[in-house]
Scaffold this motif. Structure first.
Motif, PDB file in Angstrom:
ATOM      1  N   PHE A 101      40.486  45.717  37.219  1.00 31.23           N
ATOM      2  CA  PHE A 101      41.539  46.677  36.896  1.00 31.23           C
ATOM      3  C   PHE A 101      42.427  46.095  35.789  1.00 31.23           C
ATOM      4  O   PHE A 101      41.899  45.498  34.841  1.00 31.23           O
ATOM      5  N   SER A 102      43.739  46.172  35.953  1.00 30.43           N
ATOM      6  CA  SER A 102      44.620  45.754  34.843  1.00 30.43           C
ATOM      7  C   SER A 102      44.383  44.289  34.436  1.00 30.43           C
ATOM      8  O   SER A 102      44.510  43.936  33.276  1.00 30.43           O
ATOM      9  N   GLU A 103      44.003  43.457  35.420  1.00 34.60           N
ATOM     10  CA  GLU A 103      43.806  42.034  35.110  1.00 34.60           C
ATOM     11  C   GLU A 103      42.646  41.814  34.146  1.00 34.60           C
ATOM     12  O   GLU A 103      42.560  40.775  33.489  1.00 34.60           O
ATOM     13  N   ALA A 104      41.740  42.829  34.090  1.00 39.90           N
ATOM     14  CA  ALA A 104      40.593  42.708  33.181  1.00 39.90           C
ATOM     15  C   ALA A 104      40.750  43.660  32.000  1.00 39.90           C
ATOM     16  O   ALA A 104      39.802  43.883  31.248  1.00 39.90           O
ATOM     17  N   GLY A 105      41.937  44.236  31.884  1.00 44.60           N
ATOM     18  CA  GLY A 105      42.214  45.115  30.749  1.00 44.60           C
ATOM     19  C   GLY A 105      42.003  46.595  31.039  1.00 44.60           C
ATOM     20  O   GLY A 105      42.232  47.432  30.172  1.00 44.60           O
ATOM     21  N   PHE A 106      41.571  46.922  32.279  1.00 41.81           N
ATOM     22  CA  PHE A 106      41.338  48.340  32.599  1.00 41.81           C
ATOM     23  C   PHE A 106      42.589  48.948  33.243  1.00 41.81           C
ATOM     24  O   PHE A 106      42.619  49.256  34.439  1.00 41.81           O
ATOM     25  N   VAL A 107      43.605  49.096  32.428  1.00 41.15           N
ATOM     26  CA  VAL A 107      44.897  49.566  32.911  1.00 41.15           C
ATOM     27  C   VAL A 107      44.812  51.032  33.346  1.00 41.15           C
ATOM     28  O   VAL A 107      45.393  51.428  34.358  1.00 41.15           O
ATOM     29  N   ASP A 108      44.055  51.840  32.590  1.00 45.43           N
ATOM     30  CA  ASP A 108      43.957  53.266  32.911  1.00 45.43           C
ATOM     31  C   ASP A 108      43.345  53.494  34.287  1.00 45.43           C
ATOM     32  O   ASP A 108      43.802  54.344  35.044  1.00 45.43           O
ATOM     33  N   LEU A 109      42.311  52.705  34.579  1.00 46.61           N
ATOM     34  CA  LEU A 109      41.643  52.838  35.877  1.00 46.61           C
ATOM     35  C   LEU A 109      42.646  52.545  36.997  1.00 46.61           C
ATOM     36  O   LEU A 109      42.707  53.251  38.006  1.00 46.61           O
ATOM     37  N   GLN A 110      43.453  51.508  36.782  1.00 49.87           N
ATOM     38  CA  GLN A 110      44.457  51.146  37.780  1.00 49.87           C
ATOM     39  C   GLN A 110      45.495  52.265  37.906  1.00 49.87           C
ATOM     40  O   GLN A 110      45.877  52.647  39.012  1.00 49.87           O
ATOM     41  N   ASN A 111      45.938  52.785  36.765  1.00 43.68           N
ATOM     42  CA  ASN A 111      46.926  53.867  36.802  1.00 43.68           C
ATOM     43  C   ASN A 111      46.405  55.092  37.553  1.00 43.68           C
ATOM     44  O   ASN A 111      47.173  55.788  38.217  1.00 43.68           O
ATOM     45  N   ARG A 112      45.102  55.321  37.444  1.00 47.08           N
ATOM     46  CA  ARG A 112      44.532  56.489  38.142  1.00 47.08           C
ATOM     47  C   ARG A 112      44.679  56.366  39.645  1.00 47.08           C
ATOM     48  O   ARG A 112      45.072  57.321  40.317  1.00 47.08           O
ATOM     49  N   ILE A 113      44.359  55.171  40.187  1.00 56.80           N
ATOM     50  CA  ILE A 113      44.457  55.038  41.649  1.00 56.80           C
ATOM     51  C   ILE A 113      45.919  55.025  42.087  1.00 56.80           C
ATOM     52  O   ILE A 113      46.255  55.520  43.150  1.00 56.80           O
ATOM     53  N   VAL A 114      46.792  54.496  41.229  1.00 59.81           N
ATOM     54  CA  VAL A 114      48.220  54.476  41.590  1.00 59.81           C
ATOM     55  C   VAL A 114      48.756  55.901  41.658  1.00 59.81           C
ATOM     56  O   VAL A 114      49.421  56.276  42.625  1.00 59.81           O
ATOM     57  N   SER A 115      48.418  56.724  40.665  1.00 63.89           N
ATOM     58  CA  SER A 115      48.995  58.078  40.712  1.00 63.89           C
ATOM     59  C   SER A 115      48.402  58.890  41.856  1.00 63.89           C
ATOM     60  O   SER A 115      49.110  59.647  42.509  1.00 63.89           O
ATOM     61  N   SER A 185      48.188  38.951  50.387  1.00 63.17           N
ATOM     62  CA  SER A 185      47.912  38.699  48.974  1.00 63.17           C
ATOM     63  C   SER A 185      47.968  40.053  48.285  1.00 63.17           C
ATOM     64  O   SER A 185      47.175  40.943  48.600  1.00 63.17           O
ATOM     65  N   ILE A 186      48.946  40.234  47.386  1.00 66.54           N
ATOM     66  CA  ILE A 186      49.167  41.571  46.826  1.00 66.54           C
ATOM     67  C   ILE A 186      48.486  41.776  45.473  1.00 66.54           C
ATOM     68  O   ILE A 186      48.561  42.847  44.895  1.00 66.54           O
ATOM     69  N   GLY A 187      47.843  40.724  44.965  1.00 66.34           N
ATOM     70  CA  GLY A 187      47.031  40.865  43.754  1.00 66.34           C
ATOM     71  C   GLY A 187      47.781  41.487  42.587  1.00 66.34           C
ATOM     72  O   GLY A 187      48.852  41.029  42.217  1.00 66.34           O
ATOM     73  N   ASN A 188      47.196  42.550  42.035  1.00 60.84           N
ATOM     74  CA  ASN A 188      47.823  43.196  40.875  1.00 60.84           C
ATOM     75  C   ASN A 188      49.090  43.971  41.260  1.00 60.84           C
ATOM     76  O   ASN A 188      49.759  44.509  40.381  1.00 60.84           O
ATOM     77  N   LYS A 189      49.370  44.072  42.545  1.00 57.90           N
ATOM     78  CA  LYS A 189      50.544  44.783  43.091  1.00 57.90           C
ATOM     79  C   LYS A 189      50.793  46.105  42.361  1.00 57.90           C
ATOM     80  O   LYS A 189      51.915  46.413  41.969  1.00 57.90           O
ATOM     81  N   ALA A 190      49.702  46.865  42.218  1.00 66.93           N
ATOM     82  CA  ALA A 190      49.786  48.106  41.448  1.00 66.93           C
ATOM     83  C   ALA A 190      50.691  49.119  42.124  1.00 66.93           C
ATOM     84  O   ALA A 190      51.446  49.818  41.456  1.00 66.93           O
TER      85      ALA A 190
END
Lengths: 455, 226
Positions: A101-115, A185-190
């Motif tokens: 996800f964001s840690e590998a540069g895929f910020v959009d993918l992370q944003n999708r699951i957050v929204s 462990s909260i990781g990227n804490k998205a």
């Protein structure tokens, strides 16, 4: 968001178990929970099939029970679809183990699951994390149980951005006999970040102290964290990495140049009563101290020792940590003189440190602890116990715990060896008193109380 | 809410990225902070007239959009005691690049402190207080707190400075007015809370404190993103 089903699930689904690879993270999680924890656990894989005779469910909606917690350990690109199914099936929350996800540069993918999660009011931990370790209840870490050093069940909650650091801190806790209530462990804490964790632990009756390993805060997240600490009302300890030096040459104001990221972090933490640890040992020592004594002291220390050398070392260490070791008034010294046994009256010293000498006995330590507990010039006692002194027995810990329970002044014990003097140590720890294994740690324990402030 | 006039001054400085001393001080004065009495002028006659009005000794400083750190270019002369010396200082300033006049201001004696603000990415506006002057980055005897400051924050900032005995009147020296300093810091704190998204950092350096007052004698406001 209600995090109860997430952290205290009765049922758990592990999504992404492999039918062929037993060391797949999802399989490790499924196996350890199935074999060792009371939580009901179900494996999920789109292909269905069986793992060692147990049915694998193709979809979460196929599971006959209502699922509280879903562990998502699939490839990152299908996480949104899996999460949508979880939401659809009324799952209580998820731990997204998957990286990518964001840690590998895929910020959009992370944003999708957050929204998606925000919209559905669906709490999840991660992504890119180990998730939750709840002693005697469940464990979402994809580490085989036999490879972990597992601490006992206690009252310290640990939150970490890094899973690896968390596993290490748990090992240190186990080594020091510090029990934990929950490790996350909260990781990227998205979605769920440190602030949400503070709010959760505020309401958690099983947690007395919260520790955080932090790498960084997002925009204004530090402010929200600082402001949430006083509301939490429980001692908070932090360990920060990434203390990058301030002052790029492009900066043109003195303030911006001096007040670098770390200087600001450290100052604001202290402003809001957070105790900052400088390394992994301190974080555990501070947690032990504050879970026993949730209070602030001025830092006037009375030292009781059986050896002059230990007393001198402890005094030096106290002074270098901003603690005071006040010389006792004449009247207090007389009380001490009168309270100890005749054998040591002439050889002991009654100033501060109180050196009872190698000829002392349990009774002398108890008498001195009692006298110091009533001395208004100090607010904490450091007790340097040398169990190899012939007059000292393994009962002294339990006897001193009675002094604490009766008088209320915090006592921090130093005992030089854990295994050999375990019964002495348990006399303290079973009565919720901290024991340090180095003189310096004992001083750190006092320092934690001096730095802690309930705002 | 920031006054229209303050917003105007910030907008005007936006192409340059920072406010020159006269404008910065004007904003602070509009916000109820105590700044030195000064005149900004390009005329030596006006300068001497103003010096006579406020009384010598005076301080002369260069105003230039090209000079952020004035002392680096010998753009500050302290202790000017008469018209002749003022004229000489004026000539010296005129040679500095980007010269847009000078500031003539009253001399204030006391302990030099620095107060400042930084808009921190993680914590928002934070306030710094320390022992000031040009050596501030060498000694770094400063305290930092998140704004808005509470009364207890000001107390703990002062107590945490290594040099705090100086503020309390070390070895017969005059103690500074803690009351004025506290009042100033709290007013500064309220002001910076309004600066989110607009201002990047501020130096009030030095703030000169004595037994009766705490007064800002120089100020620099750097805009956000500059």
């Amino acid at each position: 968001m209600d995090l109860k089903r997430l952290f205290k699930p009765g049922t758990m689904a592990v999504i992404g178990v492999s039918l062929s690879n037993e060391s797949h993270p999802a399989n490790v999680i499924y196996n350890k929970n199935r074999l060792r924890y009371p939580v009901e656990v179900y494996p999920v894989n789109g292909k269905g099939g069986f793992i060692r005779g147990e049915a694998v469910y193709p979809k979460i909606s196929d599971i006959p029970s209502k699922i509280d917690l879903a562990i998502i350990a699939t490839k990152a690109d299908i996480v949104p679809a899996v999460m949508a199914e979880c939401v659809e099936s009324g799952v209580g929350g998820a731990v997204v183990i998957s990286g990518g996800f964001s840690e590998a540069g895929f910020v959009d993918l992370q944003n999708r699951i957050v929204s998606m999660a925000r919209e559905a009011d669906f709490p999840f931990i991660g992504p890119n994390c180990l998730g939750i370790f709840s002693p005697s209840h469940m464990d979402t870490f994809f580490i085989p149980g036999e490879r972990m050093v597992i601490p006992g069940h206690g009252r310290v909650a640990m939150v970490s951005q890094s899973g690896g650091i968390l596993v290490d801190h748990m090992a240190k806790c186990a080594l020091e006999g510090v029990g934990i209530s929950l490790a996350v462990s909260i990781g990227n804490k998205a979605l769920i970040n440190e602030i949400d964790m503070l709010r959760y632990f505020r309401e958690d009756p099983g947690t007395d102290v919260i520790t955080f390993y932090l790498e960084g805060f997002g925009e204004n997240e530090g402010r929200a964290f600082a402001l949430a600490v006083p509301e939490c009302g429980k001692p908070v300890i932090v360990l920060k990495s990434g203390k990058t030096p301030a002052g790029s040459t492009a900066v043109k104001s003195h303030t911006a140049s001096i007040a670098g990221d770390y200087e600001v972090f450290s100052s604001v933490m202290s402003q809001y009563g957070v105790v900052e640890a400088t390394d992994e040992y301190e974080i555990v020592t501070f947690a032990e101290s504050l879970s026993c004594y949730k209070r602030t002291i001025k830092g006037n220390i009375g030292i009781i020792t059986g050896s002059g050398g230990h007393g001198a070392l402890a005094t030096d260490t106290c002074l270098s940590h901003g603690l005071k070791v006040p010389t006792f008034r004449e009247a207090e010294q007389t009380k001490l003189f009168n309270s100890v046994s005749p054998a040591i009256k002439k050889i002991a010293s009654f100033s501060n440190p109180v050196d009872l000498t190698g000829s002392s006995t349990d009774d002398d330590f108890v008498a001195a602890a009692l006298a110091l507990s009533r001395n208004k010039d100090i607010d904490c006692i450091i007790m340097l116990l040398l169990p190899y002194i012939p007059g000292i027995t393994m009962d002294l810990g339990a006897r001193l715990s009675l002094v604490y329970q009766q008088e209320g002044m915090p006592i921090i014990a130093y005992v030089p060896h854990m295994d050999k003097y375990n019964m002495l140590i348990e006399g303290f720890t079973l009565n919720n008193m901290p024991v340090a294994h180095s003189v310096e740690d004992a001083v750190h324990m006092a320092e934690a109380m001096r730095r802690y402030r309930s705002c | 809410m920031l006054k229209e006039e303050i917003l105007g001054l910030l907008a005007e400085a936006s192409p340059r990225g920072w406010l020159m001393e006269p404008q910065a001080k004007h904003i602070l004065r509009l916000s109820g902070l105590d700044v030195t009495r000064f005149l900004w002028t390009e005329s030596v006659q006006e300068a001497t007239r103003f010096a006579a009005e406020i009384g010598y000794p005076v301080v002369v400083k260069v105003v230039s959009p090209e000079v952020i750190h004035k002392s680096d270019v010998s753009g500050v002369v302290l202790g000017i005691s008469g018209d002749k010396q003022l004229g000489e200082a004026f000539e010296q300033m005129r040679a500095i690049r980007g010269f847009q006049g000078i500031i003539v201001e009253e001399t204030v004696r006391g302990t030099e402190l620095i107060a400042g603000m930084k808009m921190d990415l993680q914590f928002g506006p934070v306030i710094m207080l320390g022992i000031g002057g040009t050596a501030v980055e060498i000694y770094k005897d400063v305290a930092i707190r998140m704004a808005p400051l509470r009364g207890q924050d000001v107390e703990s900032m002062l107590a945490s400075l290594k040099a705090h005995p100086f503020l309390e009147g070390y070895r017969g020296a005059e103690p500074i007015s803690i009351e004025s300093l506290t009042k100033m810091l709290l007013a500064f704190s309220s002001l910076v809370m309004e600066f989110e998204g607009k201002v990047g950092s501020i130096d009030l350096n030095p703030v000169i404190c004595n037994a009766t007052r705490c007064i800002i004698t120089d100020a620099r406001i750097m805009l956000a993103g500059s």
